[in-house]
Write an enzyme that holds these catalytic residues in place. Sequence first.
Site: not given
Length: 812
Positions: A25, A88, A91, A488
């Site tokens: 699948c 309101c 908004c 390093d």
Amino acid sequence: MGISDHASDQQHFTLPVSGMTCAACASRLEKVLNRQNGLTASVSFASEAAQVSISPPANVDTVLAAVARAGFAVPMSTLELQVEGITCAACVARIEKVLQRQPGVTAVVNIATHVATLTFPAGAFDEHAAIQAIQKAGYTASTIQDQRLQANTSKGKKEWLLLALAIACSLPLLLEMAAMVSGQAHVLPRGLQLILASIVQFVAGWRFYRGAWHAVKSGGANMDVLVALGTSMAWGLSAVVTLAGRHDLPVYFEASAAVITLVLLGKLLEARAKRKTADAMGELLALQPRTARREENGSVSEISINLLRVGDTIIVRHGEQVAVDGTVIDGNAAIDEALLTGEALPVAKSAGSRVFAGTRNVEGMLRVRAQGIGSGTQLAEMLRLVQSAQNSKAPIQALADRISAVFVPVVLGIALLTLLATGLIGGAWLAAVLNAVAVLVIACPCALGLATPTAVMVGMGAGARHGLLFRNATALEHAAKLDTLVMDKTGTLTTGQPRLEALQPLGELSADELLQWAASTEAGSEHPLAHALLAALQERKLPLLPAENLQASPGYGIEALIAGKQIRIGRTGWLGELPAQAQAWANLAASRGCTVVGMLVDGAPAALFALRDTPRASSAAAIAALDAQGIHVVMLTGDAPATALALAGELGISEVRAGVLPAGKADLIRALQGQGSRGRKVGMVGDGVNDAPALAAADVSFAMRSGADAALETADVTLMHNDPAHLIDALSLSKATLTKIRQNLFFAFFYNVLGIPLAALGYLSPVLAGAAMALSSVSVVGNALLLRRWRPSPLPSPSIKEKEDGHPEPQH
């Protein structure tokens, strides 16, 4: 996980996918997605998720449509947010418009309750993105409840109820079979057997028909095809015999019902085991606090973390979680960072210390200045990294993917051949049908598909719990094959915080004046040696002087104009020939492990500075452990040979490459990779910006968490402890994971190689075949889960004498 924009025209998602029943699948869906213009996808059956990159003209709808055409679905998530600032209907309209601009999102805002309800494809969006969108519109929002867990719980209950129904209907059929085997009369009328078997076949087993239809419709085949075809043959034969009233012929209702019941049980046990493979994600998610105590205008209030802003002052009391990444303003505390970094002991924090979201205060109290919040924290980055890594594919999985792609068609051919051969040669067509059914049922690619990704998921999770973050599955696999490790020096083998040990004037100028000029020239540099000079200047409480015409020469040094004088400071070889006495002083300092930096004033030698970087406490033990495992360690540094050899002798490193410029580090990695008949497998450990090209060139790269961003972004593995000892842990985990992958692949191959012939020859009944198929997937996942027992091994602490006896003298 939400969207991550790596380019202005490209989006990246991790989408959960429902309906996948086996690796075939996942392979089929991946092909379907990648055929779409503008889509690049990688699908994982183990995590049941698709990683998708989208470029124009494709969009989220393109992805959803392609997933649906393939017969799968992206679960929808519902999120409720409490929005503040609505006054309101305008908004409401504005907020809905802003939210619905987001990919795949539909939103409804209730003006009465100020609640925004968002529906979106899971993974294509998240609460942090929603809250940020609302904030950009000029409002504030906080989470009420995420409904996804509830949906998953309901789905799980439904699957267990279907299993219970299947068991209830199958048990009477099995009792009937047992009665017949023992020679007793029929217990159940055949009509009742037909009804019970039909309920199991078409109610409990409907998921297999649905999955098989989608697979065949899109030109593929999967486990559902095998189960649906096999059980339908057994049920259909029995139904025809029953409806025809042929009581002289046997029926096999118990075979079809038992197979479906056992496969359902196996899939549920498999899903439960797979959920355990993601425990590391759960543990990290559990670290995310929901609230924080914010100090504002002299008062402290508990608020949702979604309302925090960068720069806020947060109070962290005893027993509380840290809600943000930030810097301690004042206070003293011990912070438990175990689940974030793997650090076993609490870490002392005081003014100036860094703290991280998700860690816990086990003693004391802190005031913290917020610097990273929400998705900008280290914890959030870890979540993104771990989730992305768990969904990636290891190279070893390629073979399993290729086999899974052709597996089901091959099995269908074997089943047909079994039917025809047994029926035509032996004339026993009923036995032929049962043998063919057994072949179809036992041959499931699930175990093969789960073998690699489940081990990868558990391994990634184990690493995250112990401070080892692998970027992808490729790094996890390849780390086990390293035979050479290039390390390093500065910031890796050493603390990366050198100090000024000595200053040697070469003229009439005073030591303070020389240090002031040197530190002022280096003030803009990020090099650790520059920090050492600045720290020495601060200790002497001397001011910096204004510097002009700064010019850096990477790998060599820096020069500037100070008080009308041309100052050049850097490696001694860059400054020209030194007086004999000065050279002797430099050689002596280098032999004692110091890095020597020279300074010219108007072209004349003026001073030498000896700076020493302290080796990390665990470096020597880590080198000894790597050497014992047969991994050759090479120290790489831009320092002078004498300085490098002194440190190498102290740590027991036999090969040193000194005086290497930043541009030459990657060339060294490639040169090492070309050595030998088959080349070396080379790892690189670094932490600086100049290490990034070498990290990119290495087969596997490791970076310290304290390193530069360029190194962290390039590295395949991040060591959260900033400790070289954890290289041993990373390699150990990689080997343990690769071992589990190989065990799983062997088991999956062996199971099918042995099981299919036995079923074809009639040695396995369909019922036993169904049980074996269910057991195979559960066993593979269970074996992967054993990786959860993995723990870092304590390092030995060899004495100086042991190190001297155990390693040859270092060679340059």
